[in-house]
Design a protein around this motif. Structure first.
Motif, mmCIF file in Angstrom:
data_model
loop_
_atom_site.group_PDB
_atom_site.id
_atom_site.type_symbol
_atom_site.label_atom_id
_atom_site.label_comp_id
_atom_site.label_asym_id
_atom_site.label_seq_id
_atom_site.Cartn_x
_atom_site.Cartn_y
_atom_site.Cartn_z
ATOM 1 N N UNK A 120 0.859 -1.175 0.000
ATOM 2 C CA UNK A 120 0.000 0.000 0.000
ATOM 3 C C UNK A 120 0.901 1.233 0.000
ATOM 4 N N UNK A 121 0.586 2.161 -0.889
ATOM 5 C CA UNK A 121 1.304 3.437 -0.957
ATOM 6 C C UNK A 121 0.294 4.547 -0.718
ATOM 7 N N UNK A 122 0.550 5.355 0.296
ATOM 8 C CA UNK A 122 -0.323 6.482 0.578
ATOM 9 C C UNK A 122 -0.113 7.590 -0.435
ATOM 10 N N UNK A 123 -1.170 8.311 -0.741
ATOM 11 C CA UNK A 123 -1.053 9.485 -1.603
ATOM 12 C C UNK A 123 -1.876 10.601 -0.980
ATOM 13 N N UNK A 124 -1.180 11.669 -0.597
ATOM 14 C CA UNK A 124 -1.822 12.814 0.036
ATOM 15 C C UNK A 124 -1.399 14.077 -0.708
ATOM 16 N N UNK A 125 -2.191 14.428 -1.707
ATOM 17 C CA UNK A 125 -1.937 15.618 -2.501
ATOM 18 C C UNK A 125 -3.263 16.323 -2.749
ATOM 19 N N UNK A 126 -3.178 17.589 -3.093
ATOM 20 C CA UNK A 126 -4.381 18.311 -3.507
ATOM 21 C C UNK A 126 -4.815 17.745 -4.854
ATOM 22 N N UNK A 127 -6.078 17.867 -5.183
ATOM 23 C CA UNK A 127 -6.553 17.373 -6.483
ATOM 24 C C UNK A 127 -5.826 18.104 -7.602
ATOM 25 N N UNK A 128 -5.143 17.317 -8.426
ATOM 26 C CA UNK A 128 -4.294 17.902 -9.458
ATOM 27 C C UNK A 128 -3.884 16.817 -10.443
ATOM 28 N N UNK A 129 -3.192 17.226 -11.475
ATOM 29 C CA UNK A 129 -2.646 16.263 -12.429
ATOM 30 C C UNK A 129 -1.612 15.378 -11.746
ATOM 31 N N UNK A 130 -0.906 15.918 -10.744
ATOM 32 C CA UNK A 130 0.070 15.117 -9.998
ATOM 33 C C UNK A 130 -0.618 13.991 -9.229
ATOM 34 N N UNK A 132 -3.367 12.363 -10.193
ATOM 35 C CA UNK A 132 -3.687 11.329 -11.170
ATOM 36 C C UNK A 132 -2.422 10.586 -11.592
ATOM 37 N N UNK A 133 -1.367 11.328 -11.839
ATOM 38 C CA UNK A 133 -0.096 10.715 -12.221
ATOM 39 C C UNK A 133 0.412 9.797 -11.120
ATOM 40 N N UNK A 134 0.305 10.233 -9.869
ATOM 41 C CA UNK A 134 0.754 9.419 -8.738
ATOM 42 C C UNK A 134 -0.037 8.133 -8.615
ATOM 43 N N UNK A 135 -1.355 8.222 -8.745
ATOM 44 C CA UNK A 135 -2.198 7.021 -8.659
ATOM 45 C C UNK A 135 -1.841 6.046 -9.774
ATOM 46 N N UNK A 136 -1.705 6.554 -10.982
ATOM 47 C CA UNK A 136 -1.348 5.683 -12.107
ATOM 48 C C UNK A 136 0.031 5.054 -11.917
ATOM 49 N N UNK A 137 0.963 5.831 -11.366
ATOM 50 C CA UNK A 137 2.309 5.299 -11.132
ATOM 51 C C UNK A 137 2.287 4.173 -10.104
ATOM 52 N N UNK A 138 1.514 4.350 -9.048
ATOM 53 C CA UNK A 138 1.403 3.310 -8.020
ATOM 54 C C UNK A 138 0.813 2.040 -8.620
ATOM 55 N N UNK A 167 5.109 10.229 11.121
ATOM 56 C CA UNK A 167 5.617 8.881 11.375
ATOM 57 C C UNK A 167 6.839 8.604 10.507
ATOM 58 N N UNK A 168 7.357 7.398 10.579
ATOM 59 C CA UNK A 168 8.647 7.076 9.964
ATOM 60 C C UNK A 168 8.560 6.541 8.547
ATOM 61 N N UNK A 169 7.486 6.807 7.827
ATOM 62 C CA UNK A 169 7.381 6.319 6.452
ATOM 63 C C UNK A 169 8.269 7.163 5.533
ATOM 64 N N UNK A 170 8.564 6.603 4.374
ATOM 65 C CA UNK A 170 9.316 7.343 3.364
ATOM 66 C C UNK A 170 8.353 8.286 2.664
ATOM 67 N N UNK A 171 8.742 9.552 2.550
ATOM 68 C CA UNK A 171 7.889 10.566 1.932
ATOM 69 C C UNK A 171 8.511 10.982 0.606
ATOM 70 N N UNK A 172 7.709 10.951 -0.454
ATOM 71 C CA UNK A 172 8.172 11.335 -1.784
ATOM 72 C C UNK A 172 7.358 12.526 -2.254
ATOM 73 N N UNK A 173 8.051 13.593 -2.638
ATOM 74 C CA UNK A 173 7.403 14.810 -3.122
ATOM 75 C C UNK A 173 7.077 14.643 -4.607
ATOM 76 N N UNK A 174 5.782 14.673 -4.943
ATOM 77 C CA UNK A 174 5.365 14.458 -6.333
ATOM 78 C C UNK A 174 5.787 15.588 -7.264
ATOM 79 N N UNK A 175 6.213 16.686 -6.705
ATOM 80 C CA UNK A 175 6.644 17.823 -7.533
ATOM 81 C C UNK A 175 8.165 17.963 -7.608
#
Length: 104
Positions: A1-11, A13-19, A62-70
């Motif tokens: 499971x990969x969390x995605x917490x972004x404002x509604x944007x093209x990023x 959609x891109x993040x969901x598709x990438x996951x 928490x201690x998860x890895x955080x990736x900046x979609x931008x």
């Protein structure tokens, strides 16, 4: 499971598709939720990676890895198509809703 917490944007959609393309399942996290709920969802789901934006990074403690979609450095890498790794019976997403207990 990969969390995605972004404002509604093209990023988003891109993040969901990438996951999904990488064979993972995504966990949408509403950035408007209180910090405690965000971290509870991440911990409870077992998500070890969260895609987010730098402006929302402080909501994750928490201690998860955080990736900046931008992050521009991700756009300089190999852009070739990934091989198919998921099947029709693989998990696509997990959604937390609050039940009668008040906990998701």
């Amino acid at each position: 499971i990969v969390g995605i917490m972004v404002e509604r944007s093209i990023e988003m959609i891109t993040g969901i598709l990438a996951i999904l393309k990488a064979g993972g399942g995504y966990l949408p996290i509403d950035p408007a939720h209180p910090k405690e709920r965000i971290n509870y969802i991440i911990d409870d789901s077992g998500a070890e990676i969260v895609l987010t934006e730098s402006s929302l990074r402080n909501n994750i403690s928490n201690n998860c890895k955080v990736i900046d979609v931008r992050d521009d450095s991700f756009f300089d890498q190999d852009g070739s198509n990934l091989d198919m790794v998921s099947e029709s019976n693989n998990l696509a997403y997990v959604i937390y809703t609050s039940g009668t207990t008040g906990n998701p």
